[in-house]
Design a protein around this motif. Structure first.
Motif, PDB file in Angstrom:
ATOM      1  N   LYS A 132       0.815  -1.212   0.000  1.00 24.87           N
ATOM      2  CA  LYS A 132       0.000   0.000   0.000  1.00 24.87           C
ATOM      3  C   LYS A 132       0.852   1.266   0.000  1.00 24.87           C
ATOM      4  O   LYS A 132       0.440   2.291  -0.551  1.00 24.87           O
ATOM      5  CB  LYS A 132      -0.954   0.010   1.189  1.00 24.87           C
ATOM      6  N   TYR A 133       2.042   1.203   0.577  1.00 24.14           N
ATOM      7  CA  TYR A 133       2.893   2.394   0.605  1.00 24.14           C
ATOM      8  C   TYR A 133       3.375   2.762  -0.793  1.00 24.14           C
ATOM      9  O   TYR A 133       3.482   3.943  -1.130  1.00 24.14           O
ATOM     10  CB  TYR A 133       4.073   2.188   1.543  1.00 24.14           C
ATOM     11  N   LEU A 134       3.664   1.761  -1.614  1.00 22.10           N
ATOM     12  CA  LEU A 134       4.043   2.038  -3.005  1.00 22.10           C
ATOM     13  C   LEU A 134       2.850   2.592  -3.775  1.00 22.10           C
ATOM     14  O   LEU A 134       2.977   3.563  -4.534  1.00 22.10           O
ATOM     15  CB  LEU A 134       4.564   0.773  -3.667  1.00 22.10           C
ATOM     16  N   LEU A 135       1.672   2.008  -3.572  1.00 17.00           N
ATOM     17  CA  LEU A 135       0.487   2.466  -4.292  1.00 17.00           C
ATOM     18  C   LEU A 135       0.093   3.877  -3.886  1.00 17.00           C
ATOM     19  O   LEU A 135      -0.377   4.668  -4.717  1.00 17.00           O
ATOM     20  CB  LEU A 135      -0.671   1.502  -4.059  1.00 17.00           C
ATOM     21  N   GLN A 136       0.290   4.220  -2.627  1.00 12.94           N
ATOM     22  CA  GLN A 136      -0.020   5.576  -2.180  1.00 12.94           C
ATOM     23  C   GLN A 136       0.856   6.612  -2.865  1.00 12.94           C
ATOM     24  O   GLN A 136       0.452   7.767  -3.049  1.00 12.94           O
ATOM     25  CB  GLN A 136       0.125   5.661  -0.665  1.00 12.94           C
ATOM     26  N   GLU A 137       2.046   6.223  -3.272  1.00 15.58           N
ATOM     27  CA  GLU A 137       2.959   7.136  -3.967  1.00 15.58           C
ATOM     28  C   GLU A 137       2.384   7.602  -5.305  1.00 15.58           C
ATOM     29  O   GLU A 137       2.689   8.699  -5.757  1.00 15.58           O
ATOM     30  CB  GLU A 137       4.307   6.460  -4.199  1.00 15.58           C
ATOM     31  N   GLY A 162      12.433 -14.766  -6.750  1.00 16.48           N
ATOM     32  CA  GLY A 162      11.706 -13.636  -7.315  1.00 16.48           C
ATOM     33  C   GLY A 162      12.434 -12.321  -7.293  1.00 16.48           C
ATOM     34  O   GLY A 162      11.796 -11.265  -7.343  1.00 16.48           O
ATOM     35  N   ALA A 163      13.765 -12.355  -7.196  1.00 13.26           N
ATOM     36  CA  ALA A 163      14.557 -11.127  -7.168  1.00 13.26           C
ATOM     37  C   ALA A 163      14.283 -10.271  -8.403  1.00 13.26           C
ATOM     38  O   ALA A 163      13.975 -10.782  -9.470  1.00 13.26           O
ATOM     39  CB  ALA A 163      16.047 -11.471  -7.091  1.00 13.26           C
ATOM     40  N   PRO A 164      14.394  -8.950  -8.234  1.00  8.83           N
ATOM     41  CA  PRO A 164      14.728  -8.248  -7.004  1.00  8.83           C
ATOM     42  C   PRO A 164      13.526  -7.856  -6.160  1.00  8.83           C
ATOM     43  O   PRO A 164      13.670  -7.399  -5.044  1.00  8.83           O
ATOM     44  CB  PRO A 164      15.434  -7.001  -7.514  1.00  8.83           C
ATOM     45  N   ILE A 165      12.295  -8.053  -6.686  1.00 11.21           N
ATOM     46  CA  ILE A 165      11.105  -7.632  -5.953  1.00 11.21           C
ATOM     47  C   ILE A 165       9.938  -8.520  -6.344  1.00 11.21           C
ATOM     48  O   ILE A 165       9.710  -8.805  -7.523  1.00 11.21           O
ATOM     49  CB  ILE A 165      10.792  -6.138  -6.210  1.00 11.21           C
ATOM     50  N   ARG A 166       9.216  -8.997  -5.327  1.00  7.79           N
ATOM     51  CA  ARG A 166       8.083  -9.881  -5.569  1.00  7.79           C
ATOM     52  C   ARG A 166       6.938  -9.532  -4.630  1.00  7.79           C
ATOM     53  O   ARG A 166       7.121  -8.854  -3.621  1.00  7.79           O
ATOM     54  CB  ARG A 166       8.481 -11.342  -5.372  1.00  7.79           C
ATOM     55  N   LEU A 167       5.775 -10.020  -4.977  1.00  8.79           N
ATOM     56  CA  LEU A 167       4.589  -9.839  -4.150  1.00  8.79           C
ATOM     57  C   LEU A 167       4.455 -11.020  -3.196  1.00  8.79           C
ATOM     58  O   LEU A 167       4.777 -12.152  -3.553  1.00  8.79           O
ATOM     59  CB  LEU A 167       3.354  -9.762  -5.052  1.00  8.79           C
ATOM     60  N   VAL A 168       3.990 -10.754  -1.975  1.00  8.72           N
ATOM     61  CA  VAL A 168       3.670 -11.826  -1.022  1.00  8.72           C
ATOM     62  C   VAL A 168       2.283 -11.539  -0.447  1.00  8.72           C
ATOM     63  O   VAL A 168       2.071 -10.494   0.178  1.00  8.72           O
ATOM     64  CB  VAL A 168       4.708 -11.930   0.108  1.00  8.72           C
ATOM     65  N   VAL A 169       1.355 -12.462  -0.689  1.00  4.78           N
ATOM     66  CA  VAL A 169      -0.015 -12.356  -0.179  1.00  4.78           C
ATOM     67  C   VAL A 169      -0.253 -13.611   0.649  1.00  4.78           C
ATOM     68  O   VAL A 169      -0.661 -14.642   0.125  1.00  4.78           O
ATOM     69  CB  VAL A 169      -1.045 -12.257  -1.328  1.00  4.78           C
ATOM     70  N   HIS A 224      -4.254  -4.099   1.843  1.00  9.92           N
ATOM     71  CA  HIS A 224      -4.275  -4.705   3.175  1.00  9.92           C
ATOM     72  C   HIS A 224      -2.859  -4.748   3.757  1.00  9.92           C
ATOM     73  O   HIS A 224      -1.878  -4.978   3.041  1.00  9.92           O
ATOM     74  CB  HIS A 224      -4.847  -6.120   3.113  1.00  9.92           C
ATOM     75  N   GLU A 225      -2.765  -4.538   5.060  1.00  8.85           N
ATOM     76  CA  GLU A 225      -1.462  -4.461   5.720  1.00  8.85           C
ATOM     77  C   GLU A 225      -0.646  -5.747   5.594  1.00  8.85           C
ATOM     78  O   GLU A 225       0.589  -5.705   5.620  1.00  8.85           O
ATOM     79  CB  GLU A 225      -1.650  -4.118   7.207  1.00  8.85           C
ATOM     80  N   LEU A 226      -1.290  -6.884   5.427  1.00 10.05           N
ATOM     81  CA  LEU A 226      -0.546  -8.144   5.295  1.00 10.05           C
ATOM     82  C   LEU A 226       0.121  -8.295   3.933  1.00 10.05           C
ATOM     83  O   LEU A 226       1.058  -9.073   3.790  1.00 10.05           O
ATOM     84  CB  LEU A 226      -1.479  -9.333   5.515  1.00 10.05           C
ATOM     85  N   THR A 227      -0.373  -7.591   2.929  1.00  9.44           N
ATOM     86  CA  THR A 227       0.162  -7.717   1.565  1.00  9.44           C
ATOM     87  C   THR A 227       1.448  -6.915   1.447  1.00  9.44           C
ATOM     88  O   THR A 227       1.446  -5.699   1.642  1.00  9.44           O
ATOM     89  CB  THR A 227      -0.856  -7.206   0.533  1.00  9.44           C
ATOM     90  N   ALA A 267      -7.397 -15.901   8.814  1.00  9.81           N
ATOM     91  CA  ALA A 267      -8.812 -15.545   8.697  1.00  9.81           C
ATOM     92  C   ALA A 267      -9.190 -14.362   9.577  1.00  9.81           C
ATOM     93  O   ALA A 267      -9.998 -13.515   9.173  1.00  9.81           O
ATOM     94  CB  ALA A 267      -9.686 -16.751   9.041  1.00  9.81           C
ATOM     95  N   ASP A 268      -8.632 -14.278  10.772  1.00  7.04           N
ATOM     96  CA  ASP A 268      -8.988 -13.170  11.664  1.00  7.04           C
ATOM     97  C   ASP A 268      -8.655 -11.821  11.040  1.00  7.04           C
ATOM     98  O   ASP A 268      -9.335 -10.818  11.300  1.00  7.04           O
ATOM     99  CB  ASP A 268      -8.250 -13.297  12.998  1.00  7.04           C
ATOM    100  N   GLU A 269      -7.613 -11.779  10.229  1.00  9.19           N
ATOM    101  CA  GLU A 269      -7.184 -10.523   9.622  1.00  9.19           C
ATOM    102  C   GLU A 269      -7.889 -10.220   8.296  1.00  9.19           C
ATOM    103  O   GLU A 269      -8.090  -9.043   7.962  1.00  9.19           O
ATOM    104  CB  GLU A 269      -5.668 -10.535   9.380  1.00  9.19           C
ATOM    105  N   VAL A 270      -8.248 -11.254   7.512  1.00  4.44           N
ATOM    106  CA  VAL A 270      -8.683 -10.985   6.135  1.00  4.44           C
ATOM    107  C   VAL A 270     -10.082 -11.478   5.781  1.00  4.44           C
ATOM    108  O   VAL A 270     -10.591 -11.130   4.711  1.00  4.44           O
ATOM    109  CB  VAL A 270      -7.678 -11.579   5.121  1.00  4.44           C
ATOM    110  N   ALA A 271     -10.727 -12.266   6.632  1.00  3.00           N
ATOM    111  CA  ALA A 271     -12.034 -12.821   6.264  1.00  3.00           C
ATOM    112  C   ALA A 271     -13.045 -11.733   5.939  1.00  3.00           C
ATOM    113  O   ALA A 271     -13.926 -11.921   5.080  1.00  3.00           O
ATOM    114  CB  ALA A 271     -12.556 -13.722   7.382  1.00  3.00           C
ATOM    115  N   SER A 272     -12.932 -10.586   6.583  1.00  3.18           N
ATOM    116  CA  SER A 272     -13.894  -9.502   6.345  1.00  3.18           C
ATOM    117  C   SER A 272     -13.834  -8.976   4.911  1.00  3.18           C
ATOM    118  O   SER A 272     -14.793  -8.356   4.437  1.00  3.18           O
ATOM    119  CB  SER A 272     -13.643  -8.352   7.325  1.00  3.18           C
ATOM    120  N   LEU A 273     -12.736  -9.224   4.212  1.00  5.57           N
ATOM    121  CA  LEU A 273     -12.627  -8.791   2.817  1.00  5.57           C
ATOM    122  C   LEU A 273     -13.612  -9.540   1.918  1.00  5.57           C
ATOM    123  O   LEU A 273     -13.904  -9.080   0.813  1.00  5.57           O
ATOM    124  CB  LEU A 273     -11.208  -9.015   2.294  1.00  5.57           C
TER     125      LEU A 273
END
Length: 322
Positions: free
Chosen positions: A159-164, A227-234, A208-211, A306-312
């Motif tokens: 989210k910090y990159l997307l906010q840029e 996945g160098a140098p940058i990859r997504l982790v969900v 989401h903060e976990l992403t 689930a406690d963090e993301v089920a509401s999505l």
């Protein structure tokens, strides 16, 4: 139990590297909130030479302890994580990826971020290293093939990159694209697959903060096979959603058609949630094999998050939307 040597946690190149790998600074407030929820987040510290080290990992090892996730499961070894890799751009053989990818050129590297944004930008990888504060996130990774690992990533919330780039109100999804270079990635010469590799998230999933965008693991920069140098982790989704070696990110209005959706639409849906009640057409998802263990273990809904993301996914039928 796997004993993790200190040499795997704090390698000498962290101290001698010609550039600063991790930006030193305070951990985001959102990360502290996650820590309160039990998610393993370990900020990095600055050493005497101005470089950041895998401080928490080093201390745990020196005390004869193993790093664990918030469920008490130990992390996988560096050797396991870097030598058992799904990365079809190089090979469908997981144990062949590391040797085939070792010469991938990851510098210079840029990530183009655009689409439905007010401030499109192209980030050099060094710009990303300088701008964003890294955290150690110990996450479970679950493959749709029903194997799993626990990995100590180093990275920062997407989210910090997307906010840029300031997403527009019309943006509803995020589309990610991997490098396409058949000369370096021999698997891309297989014309059966719809290259380049593309993945997607809903915007709220991406924010989401976990992403996170991961730049390293075990206190080291990512190796090509990871996945160098940058990859997504969900972490609450099947691992194929965690796209590697990203070169392009676009915010879009329509749901992206991902690589595996295009290649095998009856087997891989857009949401790809870790839902034990939705079997793969060719095998069950109710259990998994943790790499390094002999017995299978029960698969948890949303991979245990689930406690963090089920509401999505409130109101969605997860048996249909997989």
């Amino acid at each position: 139990m796997i004993k993790i040597p200190a040499s795997e946690i704090t390698p000498e190149h962290i101290y001698l590297n010609r550039r600063q790998f991790m930006k030193v600074g305070a951990v985001a407030v959102g990360a502290m909130a996650l820590a309160a929820c039990g998610i393993s987040i370990r900020p990095q510290k600055e050493n005497a030479q101005g470089l950041s080290t895998g401080d928490a990992a080093t201390q745990a090892t020196e005390q004869g302890q193993l790093l664990h996730d918030e469920l008490g499961d130990p992390v996988n070894s560096f050797e396991e994580i870097t030598n058992y890799n799904n990365y079809y751009e190089f090979s469908p053989d997981k144990q062949a990826v590391a040797p085939l990818s070792k010469n991938l050129q990851i510098e210079p590297w840029t990530v183009q971020v655009g689409g439905l944004v007010n401030k499109p930008k192209t980030f050099g990888i060094e710009d990303i290293r300088r701008k964003f504060t890294y955290e150690e996130r110990i996450y479970r990774l679950r493959c749709v093939e029903a194997w799993s690992m626990v990995i100590p990533w180093l990275g920062f919330p997407l989210k910090y990159l997307l906010q840029e780039v300031e997403p527009m109100a019309s943006a509803r999804f995020v589309r990610f694209e991997t490098l396409y270079d058949p000369n370096q990635m021999p698997g891309q010469k297989d014309r059966w697959y719809p290259w380049p590799y593309v993945e997607g998230l809903r915007l709220d999933e991406a924010m989401h903060e976990l992403t996170i965008l991961a730049m390293g693991l075990y206190g080291k920069e990512l190796l090509p096979q990871n996945g160098a140098p940058i990859r997504l982790v969900v972490p609450w989704k099947y691992g194929f959603k965690s796209i590697k070696s990203i070169v392009k990110i676009d915010l879009v209005e329509e749901m992206p058609v991902s690589f595996w959706m295009r290649a095998a639409p009856d087997e891989y849906g857009f949401y790809a949630n870790v839902n034990p009640n939705v079997d793969h057409p060719r095998w069950s998802q109710k259990s998994e094999r943790r790499i390094g263990e002999l017995r299978r273990r029960e698969t948890l809904l949303f991979n245990g998050y689930a406690d963090e993301v089920a509401s999505l996914y409130t109101g969605m039928d997860l048996r249909v939307n997989f």
